[in-house]
Enzyme design. Structure first.
Site, PDB file in Angstrom:
ATOM      1  N   GLY B 125       4.315  -0.200  -9.441  1.00 44.55           N
ATOM      2  CA  GLY B 125       3.586  -0.799 -10.559  1.00 44.55           C
ATOM      3  C   GLY B 125       3.421   0.137 -11.737  1.00 44.55           C
ATOM      4  O   GLY B 125       4.403   0.579 -12.342  1.00 44.55           O
ATOM      5  N   LYS B 196      12.453   0.114  -2.704  1.00 45.32           N
ATOM      6  CA  LYS B 196      11.877   1.036  -3.683  1.00 45.32           C
ATOM      7  C   LYS B 196      12.385   2.462  -3.487  1.00 45.32           C
ATOM      8  O   LYS B 196      12.728   3.145  -4.456  1.00 45.32           O
ATOM      9  CB  LYS B 196      10.350   0.993  -3.602  1.00 45.32           C
ATOM     10  CG  LYS B 196       9.780  -0.306  -4.167  1.00 45.32           C
ATOM     11  CD  LYS B 196       8.304  -0.449  -3.853  1.00 45.32           C
ATOM     12  CE  LYS B 196       7.726  -1.727  -4.469  1.00 45.32           C
ATOM     13  NZ  LYS B 196       6.390  -2.044  -3.932  1.00 45.32           N
TER      14      LYS B 196
END
Lengths: 393, 393
Positions: B125, B196
């Site tokens: 994020g 990720k």
């Protein structure tokens, strides 16, 4: 990829660290061509013909396109940097005091001469705070930057908190371990932190506050009893440098103050010589950057990252920096503080605008309440060694 | 400063957040010109004439120079991004699975079309991990990147650790609070974290590991007893995604594994939906970046920082990305693991190369020892729901 020929001023631990890394990593495509030092006869861990005591051996060498300035004398460094810009050389520096003192002038000079001036190492060593403010938090949504930016005081405060040491004992131990200098004034009185938050503030909010205008209280008057109080409240005491903006008024409050930090907060985990900075924005909640704030390799690392960035002509854009670089600083607002003292004189109780708590005992007393930020500019209060002034977060 | 005309695909919570911020902050000099959504009849918190269900209303509009892709359908997103590149539009995306799956192709396409492809929001994020790897840790001195990159599993693990909840109860509570999806597989089995760490690895080391080649174990088989063991040892359990390089051999180990983390370590403070990443380099010791990993505003914040960067034509340089993008991954090395289980079958004791500890009781057992990294590729071991496999830091 551009080849960098570096002229290095100063060959202390950081300079030597950089020399070593560039020797060992030819892939960085950067070599040190000349090192200017004060005493050319001192034995050094590098070939003798690299050294000179004549600054012109770097400044007048057109082959050298990067000057890395790592000397402690701020006046000499200032002259070197200005001359380097004039010779169209990029400059990397770690000299926070110099930068804080001449920030705008140096930024304008680099611009006028079309070179880069990078100084990540000047704030929090290897923690990439300036680069993050520049590159990532470059829009207008930042609310505050706040953190532990001085490793020496944090080392001392950690000792005081964890080992119940007095300030004097903790300072001695820091000096013995090489974490505090023989004259620790710049660190323990918060001058170093004030320079750093001054530099950070320009990159965070585009406005310049002079280091001497930062509201500043060091750690020298903190007592064992203050830490006892902190402990009872599940907190510890940290020297927090902070700049925050009031979005509505544009007013910025810049302070360096001993501060109670709850042990549950991330920042309380920043111990010993480490640094940690919180970045608060309207959107992203809080970001936290943490790492070693000083020392040979962390500082060398930051300098190397700057050197590395020069290979692709990186330059701080300071996108928030407007024509009117002066901001409105520290003019209004109130904060909650604790004031600890051994003996009350008449003035103590007049300091606070509003007293919330009073504690008295045979040995130590404290009052807690609200104080106008303006009052913390009063040197009689802030430089009174008999008062432990500690802010609440 | 370049004016950005944005075409937005998707108008979920993140898309709406971005729309709101750009409306409120005209100084960002970026406007959303068109929003393409699936169902044009659904009521939206934005003027009706902004919406369309026809992708060409964005793709064929030459005025639109930036595409922000925020849809969940990875295949549709892939098509949109490729078409956008073909129309010389920059693309900002938060779609980690899509990026992990087509990373190299998309990087090459952006390059061929001379546009930018930015995706900070795809990892952690609002934590600027990619930008820091790109811009600051871009020299060759990085050793590892390691951290908590999935908010859902971290929320569940925090519940399990602090409230002694079972995995099922903690999952239900995460689902009720909106921190886990109805089908939580991608998160709890570690697929999301594997995507990720795959993206991060390319930016950290210039080498691509496919998400499915990351050694991966989720959190679904963790038991209350495992947390009890952690507690006794002054530790907790976190799902750690990690890529580390062996400087000598160039071999990279990329793993997503439940891991015991000492409560004294910074990473142990990363609780609930927060993310935190450690960056280890030979020079700078360890850097730690921490912030909110998911949610409307943190994701919107990362997307906005990317949008903001497009104004000055920012592009990931991926300076470590060589012609030979494939690396040597997960081929050798041993790690120390704990294996917890209710009932032993014959195979359990054969898993470890070297058993250091055995604990048996009426209800629960564990063994601790050394395992060859190769063995953790064995699906019979890693996907055996009766085994809690937890790495030691």
């Amino acid at each position: 990829m551009k080849k960098l020929n570096i002229g290095l001023f100063g060959f202390g631990v950081v300079g030597e660290g950089i020399y070593k890394v560039l020797e060992e990593k030819p892939q960085l495509n950067a070599v040190i061509k000349k090192i200017v030092i004060k005493d050319p006869n001192k034995p050094r861990n590098a070939p003798q013909d690299l050294f000179s005591s004549n600054p012109d051996d770097i400044l007048e060498d057109d082959d050298i396109n990067v000057v890395v300035e790592l000397i402690s004398d701020a006046d000499a460094a200032y002259t070197i940097i200005k001359k380097s810009f004039g010779k169209q050389k990029h400059v990397v520096s770690a000299n926070k005091k110099l930068i804080a003192d001449h920030h705008q002038e140096l930024l304008e000079l680099q611009h006028a001469n079309n070179v880069s001036f990078l100084y990540e190492a000047s704030v929090c060593g290897s923690v990439p705070i300036i680069r993050n403010l520049e590159e990532y938090f470059d829009n207008d949504l930042l609310n505050y930057v706040s953190g532990i930016v001085n490793g020496t005081t944090n080392y001392i405060l950690t000792k005081m908190a964890n080992e119940n040491q007095s300030y004097q004992d903790a300072l001695s131990s820091a000096q013995e371990s090489g974490f505090a200098e023989a004259d620790p004034t710049a660190d323990v009185e918060g001058f170093d932190a004030a320079s750093k938050i001054s530099i950070v503030t320009l990159h965070a909010f585009g406005k310049k506050i002079k280091a001497e205008e930062v509201i500043r209280k060091g750690i020298t008057s903190l007592q064992v009893e203050d830490f006892k109080y902190a402990q009872e409240k599940g907190a510890t005491i940290k020297l927090i440098a902070k700049s925050q903006i009031d979005i509505k008024t544009g007013e910025i409050t810049s302070t360096v103050l001993p501060t109670f930090v709850s042990l549950h907060k991330t920042i309380a985990l920043v111990n010993n010589e480490y640094n940690g900075v919180l970045i608060g924005s309207s959107l992203a909640d809080e970001q936290f950057l943490y790492g070693k704030g000083a020392g040979r390799f962390p500082t060398a690392s930051a300098v190397l990252s700057d050197i590395s960035a020069l290979k692709y002509d990186y330059k701080y854009a300071i996108r928030k920096y407007e024509n009117t670089q002066s901001g409105v600083f520290n003019q209004s607002g109130k904060i909650r503080v604790y004031i600890g003292f051994k003996q009350a004189d008449d003035t103590v109780f007049k300091i606070l605008d509003e007293v919330e708590e009073r504690y008295q005992s045979k040995d130590y007393n404290h009052i807690i309440g609200i104080i106008d930020i303006e009052k913390l500019k009063n040197k009689d209060i802030i430089e009174n060694d008999n008062l432990s002034i500690i802010a609440f977060e």
